[in-house]
Design an enzyme around this catalytic site. Structure first.
Site, PDB file in Angstrom:
ATOM      1  N   LYS A   1      33.793  35.119  34.043  1.00 54.66           N
ATOM      2  CA  LYS A   1      33.622  34.037  35.033  1.00 54.66           C
ATOM      3  C   LYS A   1      33.556  34.598  36.452  1.00 54.66           C
ATOM      4  CE  LYS A   1      36.650  30.613  37.223  1.00 54.66           C
ATOM      5  NZ  LYS A   1      37.159  31.479  38.285  1.00 54.66           N
ATOM      6  N   ASN A   2      34.526  35.426  36.804  1.00 55.20           N
ATOM      7  CA  ASN A   2      34.616  35.836  38.207  1.00 55.20           C
ATOM      8  C   ASN A   2      33.529  36.827  38.617  1.00 55.20           C
ATOM      9  OD1 ASN A   2      36.680  34.083  38.592  1.00 55.20           O
ATOM     10  ND2 ASN A   2      38.321  35.621  38.578  1.00 55.20           N
TER      11      ASN A   2
ATOM     12  N   CYS B   1      41.266  26.134  42.258  1.00 52.62           N
ATOM     13  CA  CYS B   1      42.593  25.828  41.725  1.00 52.62           C
ATOM     14  C   CYS B   1      43.622  25.746  42.853  1.00 52.62           C
ATOM     15  CB  CYS B   1      43.020  26.907  40.736  1.00 52.62           C
ATOM     16  SG  CYS B   1      42.111  26.845  39.203  1.00 52.62           S
TER      17      CYS B   1
ATOM     18  N   ILE C   1      40.647  32.064  54.368  1.00 49.67           N
ATOM     19  CA  ILE C   1      39.462  32.943  54.306  1.00 49.67           C
ATOM     20  C   ILE C   1      39.361  33.790  55.578  1.00 49.67           C
ATOM     21  CG2 ILE C   1      38.102  31.537  52.674  1.00 49.67           C
ATOM     22  CD1 ILE C   1      36.491  30.607  55.205  1.00 49.67           C
ATOM     23  N   ASP C   2      40.526  34.003  56.223  1.00 51.11           N
ATOM     24  CA  ASP C   2      40.521  34.760  57.482  1.00 51.11           C
ATOM     25  C   ASP C   2      39.956  36.175  57.304  1.00 51.11           C
ATOM     26  OD1 ASP C   2      43.003  34.912  55.930  1.00 51.11           O
ATOM     27  OD2 ASP C   2      43.684  36.327  57.453  1.00 51.11           O
TER      28      ASP C   2
ATOM     29  N   ASP D   1      45.878  36.052  36.985  1.00 55.72           N
ATOM     30  CA  ASP D   1      45.167  35.058  36.175  1.00 55.72           C
ATOM     31  C   ASP D   1      45.613  35.066  34.708  1.00 55.72           C
ATOM     32  OD1 ASP D   1      43.868  34.301  38.441  1.00 55.72           O
ATOM     33  OD2 ASP D   1      41.900  35.065  37.884  1.00 55.72           O
TER      34      ASP D   1
ATOM     35  N   ARG E   1      36.173  24.529  33.428  1.00 59.16           N
ATOM     36  CA  ARG E   1      35.587  25.246  34.571  1.00 59.16           C
ATOM     37  C   ARG E   1      35.470  26.726  34.256  1.00 59.16           C
ATOM     38  NH1 ARG E   1      39.156  25.535  39.065  1.00 59.16           N
ATOM     39  NH2 ARG E   1      37.714  27.203  39.498  1.00 59.16           N
TER      40      ARG E   1
HETATM   41  C1  UD1 Z   1      40.055  35.679  43.085  1.00 61.56           C
HETATM   42  C2  UD1 Z   1      39.836  35.000  41.755  1.00 61.56           C
HETATM   43  C3  UD1 Z   1      41.118  34.355  41.257  1.00 61.56           C
HETATM   44  C4  UD1 Z   1      42.261  35.361  41.234  1.00 61.56           C
HETATM   45  C5  UD1 Z   1      42.370  36.101  42.568  1.00 61.56           C
HETATM   46  C6  UD1 Z   1      43.373  37.246  42.505  1.00 61.56           C
HETATM   47  C7  UD1 Z   1      37.507  34.375  41.888  1.00 61.56           C
HETATM   48  C8  UD1 Z   1      36.498  33.299  42.038  1.00 61.56           C
HETATM   49  N1  UD1 Z   1      38.791  34.013  41.925  1.00 61.56           N
HETATM   50  O1  UD1 Z   1      40.430  34.649  44.004  1.00 61.56           O
HETATM   51  O2  UD1 Z   1      40.874  33.861  39.946  1.00 61.56           O
HETATM   52  O3  UD1 Z   1      43.483  34.709  40.968  1.00 61.56           O
HETATM   53  O4  UD1 Z   1      41.104  36.652  42.944  1.00 61.56           O
HETATM   54  O5  UD1 Z   1      43.019  38.150  41.519  1.00 61.56           O
HETATM   55  O6  UD1 Z   1      37.175  35.529  41.695  1.00 61.56           O
HETATM   56  N2  UD1 Z   1      44.092  36.145  51.217  1.00 61.56           N
HETATM   57  C9  UD1 Z   1      44.300  36.043  52.577  1.00 61.56           C
HETATM   58  N3  UD1 Z   1      43.201  35.905  53.384  1.00 61.56           N
HETATM   59  C10 UD1 Z   1      41.927  35.865  52.896  1.00 61.56           C
HETATM   60  C11 UD1 Z   1      41.739  35.968  51.503  1.00 61.56           C
HETATM   61  C12 UD1 Z   1      42.847  36.115  50.695  1.00 61.56           C
HETATM   62  O7  UD1 Z   1      45.428  36.082  53.044  1.00 61.56           O
HETATM   63  O8  UD1 Z   1      40.975  35.752  53.682  1.00 61.56           O
HETATM   64  C13 UD1 Z   1      45.282  36.298  50.328  1.00 61.56           C
HETATM   65  C14 UD1 Z   1      45.436  35.109  49.377  1.00 61.56           C
HETATM   66  O9  UD1 Z   1      46.161  34.052  49.982  1.00 61.56           O
HETATM   67  C15 UD1 Z   1      46.134  35.738  48.197  1.00 61.56           C
HETATM   68  C16 UD1 Z   1      45.621  37.181  48.187  1.00 61.56           C
HETATM   69  O10 UD1 Z   1      45.036  37.390  49.463  1.00 61.56           O
HETATM   70  O11 UD1 Z   1      47.539  35.753  48.415  1.00 61.56           O
HETATM   71  C17 UD1 Z   1      44.600  37.462  47.121  1.00 61.56           C
HETATM   72  O12 UD1 Z   1      43.558  36.516  47.211  1.00 61.56           O
HETATM   73  P1  UD1 Z   1      42.074  36.880  46.772  1.00 61.56           P
HETATM   74  O13 UD1 Z   1      42.061  38.169  46.020  1.00 61.56           O
HETATM   75  O14 UD1 Z   1      41.197  36.747  47.959  1.00 61.56           O
HETATM   76  O15 UD1 Z   1      41.746  35.701  45.761  1.00 61.56           O
HETATM   77  P2  UD1 Z   1      40.400  34.937  45.576  1.00 61.56           P
HETATM   78  O16 UD1 Z   1      39.249  35.823  45.872  1.00 61.56           O
HETATM   79  O17 UD1 Z   1      40.448  33.603  46.239  1.00 61.56           O
END
Ligand code: UD1
Length: 453
Positions: free
Chosen positions: A45-46, A140, A147-148, A331, A423
């Site tokens: 999926k990812n 989820c 998304i900073d 996950d 999903r």
């Molecule tokens: C992706 C996966 C999700 C998985 C996660 C961690 C997809 C579509 N989703 O989510 O299933 O659980 O990786 O393996 O691939 N963070 C920030 N700022 C940012 C981005 C992230 O602080 O701009 C923090 C998040 O709050 C979190 C950590 O970084 O604590 C990891 O998040 P991230 O790896 O970005 O997860 P996703 O890409 O959203």
């Protein structure tokens, strides 16, 4: 619902409406059957959600294979079409995507809100048009999901960003180019790493990402981009270097298998005292899951592209700490927690990635699990015989955990909110039935919504 959602039957609304009553679906699981037989794992999926969206960057058509039949894939394909791409179904798992008529860089809210991965449109559209308008993503509810880091990386490539009325707007007025010696992420982020890669493949100069995520889907996206002529080096390590190119050609690419789907079936086999062979996998991607299951007392025999999983004695509790790859994947945390309910002794689960990933525990407790939560730690008092009960899936992997618990429980479990599960899992009920599980999908009217209205 999303089931059987190859292109023509795709629906983005997650419910059917009949005579003002929403008709929903739930899984009815009669537990107790040990899983036996062989199950084929679908595409990841990812990886799929990022690669489908990345296909819009090509200057020629692409063929994508091993695409899972899941809701999030439908949403990605709808996003591409809404931007002007043409999508054709080749067969159940392969799509032909022609982005040559793509004209728009604005993703509709109706699709962006449905999943987290819609944020890959930011990097892909920025790479293609030097501009993007994408509503903040859904996905989820795992706690705050900022998304900073994505925006910081886009700024380092020359794109200004602003967020207005929930829409992220990016504009690289002078074109994309690498402005900094390196982009350092102070948190390891899968999404920020992959989004930066997407934009940087079309940015002038060399972009270096430091403290990059190393998940198998990060490597798969890099391989896909390289198969279109991009120059991404080092994916799978914590330093990725990308030399920008001006053009991306078409490609024919097969997506990697889903390690979380594989891990979910492995945990389900162990929870039911079963004996299954999980095929179409990359055992290397499953190392941390395999190691943890072995520690619990599950037997695992690895082959080139399959694993056999069986139990022949009691399961023993253990401690689990989630971490970015190559750590134990967050996950898989809910699914391993469900399994640990059946393992003797006390297990301590520490969640290190998401703030709110224990929301499912209340539902496991309804089934007789004994689990207490304090902050980022859950303590499982295992060795309980779970009992069937009505429960709700609060997110995708929470739903998977409830299925595992239901398969091992005594009696009938009714799982609602299965749209979360669909999903991300391709035909889960059918795959489980082929392994001997007693699981049905049943329609029911949403009386709760009707009474509120
Ligand atoms: C992706 C996966 C999700 C998985 C996660 C961690 C997809 C579509 N989703 O989510 O299933 O659980 O990786 O393996 O691939 N963070 C920030 N700022 C940012 C981005 C992230 O602080 O701009 C923090 C998040 O709050 C979190 C950590 O970084 O604590 C990891 O998040 P991230 O790896 O970005 O997860 P996703 O890409 O959203």
């Amino acid at each position: 619902m999303y089931r059987n959602c190859p292109h023509i039957q795709r629906k983005c609304e997650q419910v059917t409406v009949t005579r003002n009553l929403k008709i929903l679906e739930k899984y009815i699981v009669n537990g107790g059957n040990p899983l036996k037989g062989e199950v084929r794992i679908s595409g990841a999926k990812n990886a799929a959600v990022a690669i489908i969206i990345a296909a819009l960057m090509a200057d020629e058509p692409c063929t994508l294979r091993n695409i899972p039949n899941i809701g999030d894939v439908s949403v990605c394909l709808n996003i591409l079409e809404s931007l002007g791409a043409s999508v054709k179904v080749i067969d159940k798992t392969a799509y032909y995507i022609d982005p040559r008529q793509l004209r728009s860089y604005s993703v509709p809210y109706e699709y962006a809100r449905l999943m987290r991965a819609s944020y890959y449109s930011l990097g892909a559209l920025l790479g293609k048009f030097s501009k993007a308008c994408v509503p903040l993503p859904g996905g989820c509810p795992l706690g705050s999901r900022p998304i900073d880091l994505h925006l910081k990386a886009f700024a380092a490539l020359g794109a200004e960003s602003k967020i207005e009325k929930g829409v992220v707007m990016l504009d690289a007025k002078d074109g994309l180019r690498s402005l900094q010696k390196k982009i350092y992420f102070d948190t390891v982020s899968v999404g920020a790493t992959m989004n930066t890669m997407l934009a940087a493949v079309k940015a002038q100069g060399v972009t270096t990402i430091d403290n990059a995520a190393r998940e198998p889907h990060v490597v798969d996206l890099a391989n896909f981009l390289n198969s279109m002529g991009a120059q991404v080096m080092g994916a799978g390590t914590s330093v990725i270097r990308i030399r920008g190119v001006s053009r991306l050609h078409g490609t024919d690419y097969t997506i990697i298998p889903d390690q979380i789907e594989a891990g979910t079936f492995m945990a389900a086999a162990a929870a039911t005292g079963g004996d299954i062979t999980v095929t179409n996998i990359v055992p290397r991607h499953l190392e941390y899951i395999t190691a943890k299951l072995s520690k619990i007392g599950v037997n695992i025999e690895e082959n080139d592209d399959s694993v056999r999983v069986w139990t022949d004695g009691p399961l023993m509790g253990t401690d689990v700490k989630t971490n970015p790859h190559p750590g134990f994947p967050t996950d898989m945390q809910p699914q391993i927690a469900a399994l640990l309910c059946m393992a003797y002794g006390t297990s301590v689960i520490t969640e290190r990635v998401w703030e709110q990933r224990f929301n499912y525990i209340g539902e496991l407790t309804r089934m007789g699990a004994s689990i207490s939560v304090e902050g980022k730690v859950a303590i499982v008092d295992g060795g309980q015989q779970l009992k069937g009960a009505p429960v709700q899936a609060c997110d995708l992997r929470a739903g998977a955990a409830l299925i595992i618990a239901a398969l091992a429980a005594d009696g009938i479990t009714e799982i609602e909110n299965i749209e979360h599960i669909e999903r991300g899992y391709d035909n889960m009920p059918e795959k489980l039935r082929l392994l001997g599980a007693n699981i049905k999908v049943k329609d029911f009217p949403d009386l709760a919504a009707a009474s509120i209205a």
